[in-house]
Scaffold this motif. Structure first.
Motif, short mmCIF file in Angstrom:
data_model
loop_
_atom_site.label_atom_id
_atom_site.label_comp_id
_atom_site.label_asym_id
_atom_site.label_seq_id
_atom_site.Cartn_x
_atom_site.Cartn_y
_atom_site.Cartn_z
N MET A 233 94.67 2.05 42.13
CA MET A 233 94.79 1.43 42.51
C MET A 233 93.23 1.42 43.62
O MET A 233 92.43 1.43 42.89
N VAL A 234 92.94 0.46 44.45
CA VAL A 234 91.48 -0.54 45.30
C VAL A 234 91.58 -0.43 46.55
O VAL A 234 92.66 -0.45 47.32
N ASN A 235 90.60 1.23 46.93
CA ASN A 235 90.97 1.26 48.50
C ASN A 235 92.13 2.16 48.61
O ASN A 235 92.14 1.78 49.38
N ASN A 236 92.64 2.70 47.91
CA ASN A 236 93.91 3.53 48.09
C ASN A 236 95.10 2.37 48.12
O ASN A 236 96.01 2.79 48.99
N VAL A 237 95.50 0.95 48.34
CA VAL A 237 95.64 -0.26 47.67
C VAL A 237 96.67 -0.37 46.59
O VAL A 237 95.88 -0.54 45.38
N LEU A 238 97.34 -0.23 45.73
CA LEU A 238 98.48 -0.56 44.54
C LEU A 238 97.56 -2.15 43.75
O LEU A 238 98.50 -2.55 45.90
N VAL A 239 97.02 -2.64 43.03
CA VAL A 239 97.19 -3.73 43.28
C VAL A 239 97.28 -4.42 41.68
O VAL A 239 97.99 -3.55 40.82
N LYS A 240 97.75 -5.86 41.54
CA LYS A 240 97.89 -6.07 40.82
C LYS A 240 96.39 -6.59 40.37
O LYS A 240 96.04 -6.55 40.22
N PRO A 241 96.97 -7.26 38.37
CA PRO A 241 95.66 -7.65 37.86
C PRO A 241 95.10 -8.69 38.13
O PRO A 241 93.13 -8.33 37.97
N SER A 242 95.30 -9.22 38.35
CA SER A 242 94.63 -10.45 39.22
C SER A 242 93.43 -9.93 40.41
O SER A 242 93.14 -11.41 40.90
N ARG A 243 94.16 -9.41 41.58
CA ARG A 243 93.15 -8.95 42.62
C ARG A 243 91.70 -8.52 42.34
O ARG A 243 91.01 -8.14 40.89
N THR A 244 91.03 -9.84 43.30
CA THR A 244 89.56 -9.10 42.69
C THR A 244 89.28 -8.37 43.64
O THR A 244 89.63 -7.77 44.63
N VAL A 245 87.61 -7.15 42.83
CA VAL A 245 87.22 -6.23 43.78
C VAL A 245 86.17 -6.58 43.80
O VAL A 245 85.40 -7.95 43.18
N LYS A 246 85.21 -6.45 45.12
CA LYS A 246 83.61 -6.38 45.14
C LYS A 246 82.35 -5.14 44.88
O LYS A 246 83.38 -3.83 45.28
#
Length: 143
Positions: free
Chosen positions: A33-46
């Motif tokens: 999870m990124v910021n408490n949201v489930l993500v897919k592998p292609s999600r970008t993070v900063k």
């Protein structure tokens, strides 16, 4: 300098997972999870995002300090992320280690002899004094 990175590449580059495919599978299976949201592998993070990775029984949390897509040495990890995992997660890990009963992953085969002995010790009869007593013999209800 790149300001964004794919989550699966970042997890691999930051040495959270051993391979990128394992990191992508973790995302697909809902363990990242990124910021408490489930993500897919292609999600970008900063920078500044908080990544939570569930590796049962613990959920580790990391604050991204630098977005990278190339794997770095272990000594440089303090520049890449900050470990913000709560202490209760580490307590949970310690309790699991102390208990001795680790959940077997599905498909890992039959329990070992050590596992069987641990299960036998856990389910040992409470009535130690009656171990030589045969409950089936000597009791006729007709008498």
């Amino acid at each position: 300098m790149n300001t964004e990175a794919r989550i699966d590449k970042w997890l691999w580059a930051a040495r959270i997972f051993k391979t990128r495919s394992i990191a992508a599978d973790a995302c697909k299976n809902g363990r990242v999870m990124v910021n408490n949201v489930l993500v897919k592998p292609s999600r970008t993070v900063k920078e500044g995002d908080v990544v939570s990775v569930r590796k049962p029984p613990v959920t580790y949390s990391f604050k991204i300090l630098k977005t990278i897509e190339q794997r770095v040495g272990a000594k440089l990890l303090s520049d890449i992320y900050e470990n913000v995992t709560t202490p209760d997660q580490y307590d949970l890990l310690e309790m699991n280690r102390i208990s001795g009963f680790v959940d077997r992953a599905r498909g890992t085969g039959r329990p070992t002899k050590k596992d069987r002995r641990a299960m036998d010790a856990f389910t040992a009869p409470v009535f130690e004094g009656f171990s030589d007593f045969d409950f089936d013999e000597g009791w006729d209800e007709e008498e």
